[in-house]
Design a protein around this motif. Structure first.
Motif, mmCIF file in Angstrom:
data_model
loop_
_atom_site.group_PDB
_atom_site.id
_atom_site.type_symbol
_atom_site.label_atom_id
_atom_site.label_comp_id
_atom_site.label_asym_id
_atom_site.label_seq_id
_atom_site.Cartn_x
_atom_site.Cartn_y
_atom_site.Cartn_z
ATOM 1 N N ILE A 168 0.868 -1.173 0.000
ATOM 2 C CA ILE A 168 0.000 0.000 0.000
ATOM 3 C C ILE A 168 0.906 1.225 0.000
ATOM 4 C CG2 ILE A 168 -1.722 1.326 1.264
ATOM 5 C CD1 ILE A 168 -2.808 -1.317 2.336
ATOM 6 N N ASN B 63 -12.201 5.313 -3.761
ATOM 7 C CA ASN B 63 -11.961 3.891 -3.534
ATOM 8 C C ASN B 63 -13.058 3.091 -4.243
ATOM 9 O OD1 ASN B 63 -11.792 1.267 -2.494
ATOM 10 N ND2 ASN B 63 -11.054 2.000 -0.519
ATOM 11 N N LYS C 259 1.121 5.271 0.120
ATOM 12 C CA LYS C 259 0.335 6.407 0.605
ATOM 13 C C LYS C 259 0.057 7.387 -0.530
ATOM 14 C CE LYS C 259 0.603 9.950 4.213
ATOM 15 N NZ LYS C 259 0.480 11.124 3.394
ATOM 16 N N GLN D 124 -7.834 0.929 -5.533
ATOM 17 C CA GLN D 124 -8.050 -0.040 -4.455
ATOM 18 C C GLN D 124 -6.749 -0.076 -3.665
ATOM 19 O OE1 GLN D 124 -10.192 -3.824 -5.657
ATOM 20 N NE2 GLN D 124 -9.533 -3.067 -7.653
ATOM 21 N N ASP D 125 -6.832 -0.218 -2.363
ATOM 22 C CA ASP D 125 -5.616 -0.227 -1.554
ATOM 23 C C ASP D 125 -4.681 -1.376 -1.910
ATOM 24 O OD1 ASP D 125 -6.091 2.095 -0.094
ATOM 25 O OD2 ASP D 125 -7.298 1.034 1.397
ATOM 26 N N SER D 126 -5.224 -2.503 -2.343
ATOM 27 C CA SER D 126 -4.398 -3.676 -2.630
ATOM 28 C C SER D 126 -3.997 -3.770 -4.103
ATOM 29 C CB SER D 126 -5.142 -4.946 -2.218
ATOM 30 O OG SER D 126 -6.347 -5.045 -2.967
#
Length: 196
Positions: free
Chosen positions: A32, A99, A34, A66-68
């Motif tokens: 992830i 998101n 930032k 998406q964070d992943s």
């Protein structure tokens, strides 16, 4: 219209491995990165965001993530992490992160409130990253599906900032840049197909 968008997405996804193949490393799906502090903070209110951006001579980039997502991490690290690209983006654009699976509110251009996931679905975001560039009226002028390396991403910023979308497609603009033809020589009757 949706069939054309679906066909365009299929073509883009079929050509995407060529873009990915140019890269030497792909971040792990658990990486992830930032988002820059200069990205707008939720909630997104497009009518207000567009009014403020226009007042500041800027345009909007909707960044679906998406964070992943490993290619979202590459976009953040290699494109928005590049000082020249970051400075250009900050000067000419407001970036609004959304998101793809999120629950925060997003007010669309017509005033309808969605959660992030429903807004992403409304915008036909099927995978990430996706960047939608909006002009001062809220009209989408460029859509980037997937990751563009810096050498292709920076011309996309120039294309939108210079309002070259009024003269032709990004695909034509980019190919003419690569071939050495000056952007101002883009034919005004160029088609408007999506980039791949």
């Amino acid at each position: 219209m949706k069939a054309l968008v679906l066909i365009g997405l299929i073509i883009c996804f079929l050509e995407t491995p060529v873009v990915f193949a140019e890269q030497t490393t792909v971040p792990s799906p658990t990486t992830i990165v930032k988002k820059p502090d200069w990205f707008k903070q939720p909630p997104a209110n497009l009518p207000q965001n567009i009014t403020t951006a226009t007042r500041n001579n800027k345009q909007i980039i909707l960044y679906f993530y998406q964070d992943s997502c490993p290619f979202c991490a590459k976009l953040l690290k290699h494109d928005f992490g590049n000082p020249d690209i970051a400075n250009k983006t900050r000067q000419y654009f407001e970036v609004i992160p959304i998101n793809m699976k999120g629950t925060k509110p997003v007010t669309d251009i017509s005033g309808v409130v969605f959660n992030e996931a429903d807004f992403a679905a409304e915008k036909d975001v099927l995978a990430t990253p996706v960047l939608l560039f909006l002009d001062e009226t809220g009209t989408e002028v460029l859509r980037i599906n997937g990751y563009y390396p810096p050498a292709k991403f920076e011309p996309a910023l120039d294309y939108v900032e210079g309002k070259h979308h009024r003269e032709g497609s990004f695909k034509d603009y980019y190919h003419q840049l690569k071939s050495g033809t000056p952007p101002e020589d883009i034919p005004s009757n160029a088609d408007t197909e999506e980039p791949c």
